[in-house]
Write a protein that holds these residues in place. Sequence first.
Motif, short mmCIF file in Angstrom:
data_model
loop_
_atom_site.label_atom_id
_atom_site.label_comp_id
_atom_site.label_asym_id
_atom_site.label_seq_id
_atom_site.Cartn_x
_atom_site.Cartn_y
_atom_site.Cartn_z
N ILE A 1 0.82 -1.21 0.00
CA ILE A 1 0.00 0.00 0.00
C ILE A 1 0.86 1.26 0.00
CG2 ILE A 1 -1.61 1.36 1.42
CD1 ILE A 1 -3.08 -1.24 2.07
N PRO A 2 1.89 1.38 0.85
CA PRO A 2 2.70 2.60 0.83
C PRO A 2 3.39 2.84 -0.52
CG PRO A 2 3.13 1.32 2.81
CD PRO A 2 2.30 0.46 1.92
N GLU B 1 3.63 6.25 -5.22
CA GLU B 1 3.54 6.43 -6.67
C GLU B 1 2.52 7.51 -7.02
OE1 GLU B 1 1.96 3.87 -10.58
OE2 GLU B 1 2.28 2.87 -8.64
N VAL B 2 1.38 7.48 -6.35
CA VAL B 2 0.34 8.49 -6.58
C VAL B 2 0.86 9.87 -6.20
CG1 VAL B 2 -1.93 9.31 -5.81
CG2 VAL B 2 -1.60 6.89 -6.33
N GLN C 1 2.74 15.31 -7.65
CA GLN C 1 3.72 16.38 -7.56
C GLN C 1 4.23 16.78 -8.94
OE1 GLN C 1 7.28 15.43 -5.31
NE2 GLN C 1 7.60 17.57 -4.78
N ALA C 2 4.49 15.77 -9.79
CA ALA C 2 5.01 16.05 -11.13
C ALA C 2 3.98 16.77 -12.00
CB ALA C 2 5.43 14.74 -11.79
N GLN D 1 -7.75 8.62 -9.25
CA GLN D 1 -8.93 8.29 -10.04
C GLN D 1 -8.55 8.00 -11.49
OE1 GLN D 1 -12.63 10.41 -9.42
NE2 GLN D 1 -12.99 10.53 -11.61
N ALA D 2 -7.64 8.80 -12.04
CA ALA D 2 -7.21 8.58 -13.43
C ALA D 2 -6.52 7.23 -13.57
CB ALA D 2 -6.28 9.71 -13.87
N LEU D 3 -5.67 6.87 -12.59
CA LEU D 3 -4.99 5.59 -12.64
C LEU D 3 -5.98 4.43 -12.53
CD1 LEU D 3 -1.90 6.33 -10.35
CD2 LEU D 3 -1.86 5.92 -12.82
#
Length: 339
Positions: free
Chosen positions: A307-308, A313-314, A319-320, A330-332
């Motif tokens: 989970i972490p 990753e999210v 940030q990017a 949501q997009a992922l």
Amino acid sequence: MFALMQSTRTQSLHVFNDPQTGLEAVVVIHSERFGPAMGGCRYLAYTDHESAITDAVTLAQGMSYKAAMAGLPFGGGMAVMLRSPQVNDRAALFEAFGRCIDSLQGRLLIALDSGTSTLDMDCLAQGTPHVVSTTALGDPAPHAAMGVFAGLRATAHARLGSHNLEGLRVAIQGLGSVGYALAEHLHAAGADLLVSDLEPGRVRLAVEQFDAQPIAHDALPSTPCDIFAPCGIGPGLNGQSVMQLRCAAVAGAANNQLASLHVADQLEGRGILYAPDYVINAGALIYSALAHRGEKAEAITAHIARIPTRLTEVFGHAQAEKRSPARVAQALAERLLYD
């Protein structure tokens, strides 16, 4: 109703009624792309049927996102039983609902949720074999808390620069089975706890066991802290309540924490890092899904431990791309579900 289903891409909605037991229930199957839908069974009082349907649909959508982001071979669904002021035979009520679930022929695997217990699931299992959180299978709440705790540490690292929670002020709103277990993890890690719950006895117990500071339930969001952890029934974060927050991050166990994605944008605008609920609180679903498949405890724990990584990753994408982690998540999830 159909507009809500279309906007959430919900596959099917089923309504059940049993006059003999007083059962009124809604079952939503959001997606079966990766396998049978899996979801909780809520037993709560609702102001009207429309609010129960809305709750079931939005929660089922969240379960699809949760399963997809966790890499599980299941879809998302939800069951909502409307709680009446007086119930003559609770066991018979849940057994009757079990027969309703059974009529779906395995398209929905059911677990406990707000307002239900493993004993209720035992009764439900008298009417169907499609139950994944009975007394024999175990309560998924400790696994949910384990995942949220690991995700909260990742959130602290992303926002505050350290995984070390010692001395960190964490405000837990809601001390149900998951919220209380999370408090236990945080106390062991040396965090300073601020707690609230609508049930005073739970607050007293947290004060005694964890040296927690009790705060009035409505006042907790505006109390200064490092991380605010909503662990009750969502959505508790709306345009007004978000403006009251005095924290660096939001990371909790509640489902559907945000009233809308616009609230996520408000959090981002205020510099408050948001850990998307269906990423951080996937521990219960992971446990129920993998236990149902006969996986060993070590494999389940290892899956929860991812989970972490997913959360980080999210955060990295957010940030990017300079946008809210909620929109990124949501997009992922939708890319996994629909592409």
